[in-house]
Design a protein around this motif. Sequence first.
Motif, PDB file in Angstrom:
ATOM      1  N   LYS A 128      12.126  55.208  17.099  1.00  0.00           N
ATOM      2  CA  LYS A 128      12.984  54.633  16.013  1.00  0.00           C
ATOM      3  C   LYS A 128      12.354  53.909  15.211  1.00  0.00           C
ATOM      4  N   ALA A 129      11.005  53.282  15.477  1.00  0.00           N
ATOM      5  CA  ALA A 129      10.266  52.576  14.554  1.00  0.00           C
ATOM      6  C   ALA A 129       9.824  53.256  13.208  1.00  0.00           C
ATOM      7  N   TYR A 130       9.619  54.488  13.626  1.00  0.00           N
ATOM      8  CA  TYR A 130       8.962  55.560  12.534  1.00  0.00           C
ATOM      9  C   TYR A 130      10.109  56.142  11.630  1.00  0.00           C
ATOM     10  N   ASP A 131      11.400  55.482  11.920  1.00  0.00           N
ATOM     11  CA  ASP A 131      12.302  55.948  11.144  1.00  0.00           C
ATOM     12  C   ASP A 131      12.444  55.303   9.529  1.00  0.00           C
ATOM     13  N   VAL A 132      11.521  55.865   8.984  1.00  0.00           N
ATOM     14  CA  VAL A 132      11.047  55.075   7.525  1.00  0.00           C
ATOM     15  C   VAL A 132      10.833  56.260   6.534  1.00  0.00           C
ATOM     16  N   THR A 133      11.518  56.014   5.316  1.00  0.00           N
ATOM     17  CA  THR A 133      11.661  57.051   4.426  1.00  0.00           C
ATOM     18  C   THR A 133      10.205  57.650   4.033  1.00  0.00           C
ATOM     19  N   ASP A 134       9.404  56.659   4.005  1.00  0.00           N
ATOM     20  CA  ASP A 134       7.933  57.365   3.490  1.00  0.00           C
ATOM     21  C   ASP A 134       7.167  57.903   4.643  1.00  0.00           C
ATOM     22  N   PHE A 135       7.343  57.424   5.877  1.00  0.00           N
ATOM     23  CA  PHE A 135       6.693  58.330   6.917  1.00  0.00           C
ATOM     24  C   PHE A 135       7.298  59.680   7.095  1.00  0.00           C
ATOM     25  N   VAL A 136       8.963  59.722   7.046  1.00  0.00           N
ATOM     26  CA  VAL A 136       9.624  61.171   7.197  1.00  0.00           C
ATOM     27  C   VAL A 136       9.128  62.002   6.029  1.00  0.00           C
ATOM     28  N   GLY A 137       9.206  61.501   4.833  1.00  0.00           N
ATOM     29  CA  GLY A 137       8.624  62.155   3.429  1.00  0.00           C
ATOM     30  C   GLY A 137       7.107  62.769   3.550  1.00  0.00           C
ATOM     31  N   GLU A 138       6.427  61.950   4.055  1.00  0.00           N
ATOM     32  CA  GLU A 138       4.858  62.529   4.116  1.00  0.00           C
ATOM     33  C   GLU A 138       5.001  63.647   5.224  1.00  0.00           C
ATOM     34  N   LEU A 139       5.804  63.502   6.361  1.00  0.00           N
ATOM     35  CA  LEU A 139       5.914  64.654   7.318  1.00  0.00           C
ATOM     36  C   LEU A 139       6.300  65.861   6.867  1.00  0.00           C
TER      37      LEU A 139
ATOM     38  N   ASP B  29      17.138  54.893  13.926  1.00  0.00           N
ATOM     39  CA  ASP B  29      17.302  53.551  14.282  1.00  0.00           C
ATOM     40  C   ASP B  29      18.728  53.177  14.021  1.00  0.00           C
ATOM     41  N   GLY B  30      19.545  52.863  14.850  1.00  0.00           N
ATOM     42  CA  GLY B  30      21.057  52.653  14.410  1.00  0.00           C
ATOM     43  C   GLY B  30      21.251  51.143  14.561  1.00  0.00           C
TER      44      GLY B  30
ATOM     45  N   ARG C  84      22.083  50.614   9.600  1.00  0.00           N
ATOM     46  CA  ARG C  84      20.619  50.694   8.790  1.00  0.00           C
ATOM     47  C   ARG C  84      20.763  52.237   8.391  1.00  0.00           C
ATOM     48  N   LYS C  85      20.029  52.335   7.279  1.00  0.00           N
ATOM     49  CA  LYS C  85      19.857  53.731   6.455  1.00  0.00           C
ATOM     50  C   LYS C  85      18.770  54.255   7.350  1.00  0.00           C
TER      51      LYS C  85
END
Length: 111
Positions: A6-17, A29-30, A39-40
Amino acid sequence: TLGADKAYDVTDFVGELRSRSVTPHIAIDGHLSKTGKPRKTAIDRRTLRHAGYAVSQRCRKRIEEVFGWIKASAGLAKVKFRGRARVDAAFKLALAAYNLIRLPRLLGATA
């Protein structure tokens, strides 16, 4: 697909994937923010609706249980050894012990 904590639930990382055509199977990450709002999350509904995401999260939970057992019961939360070879040996011994603990349940499931 790529599974992550859940630490990787970040917009930049998901966008890059997504730009690399990789489907993120990241745990959501709730946690609540300081204001009390959830949390968004960067994972959208198109990922959550697929059965593969649910399967991925169940497999991830089983793997995390092994590491949790090793930390709590096998005493490897704080390693008392120095050197890669000794820590590696302690980790392998803990994994062998975990497999021995699981063995009766696995044998009972096949009978």
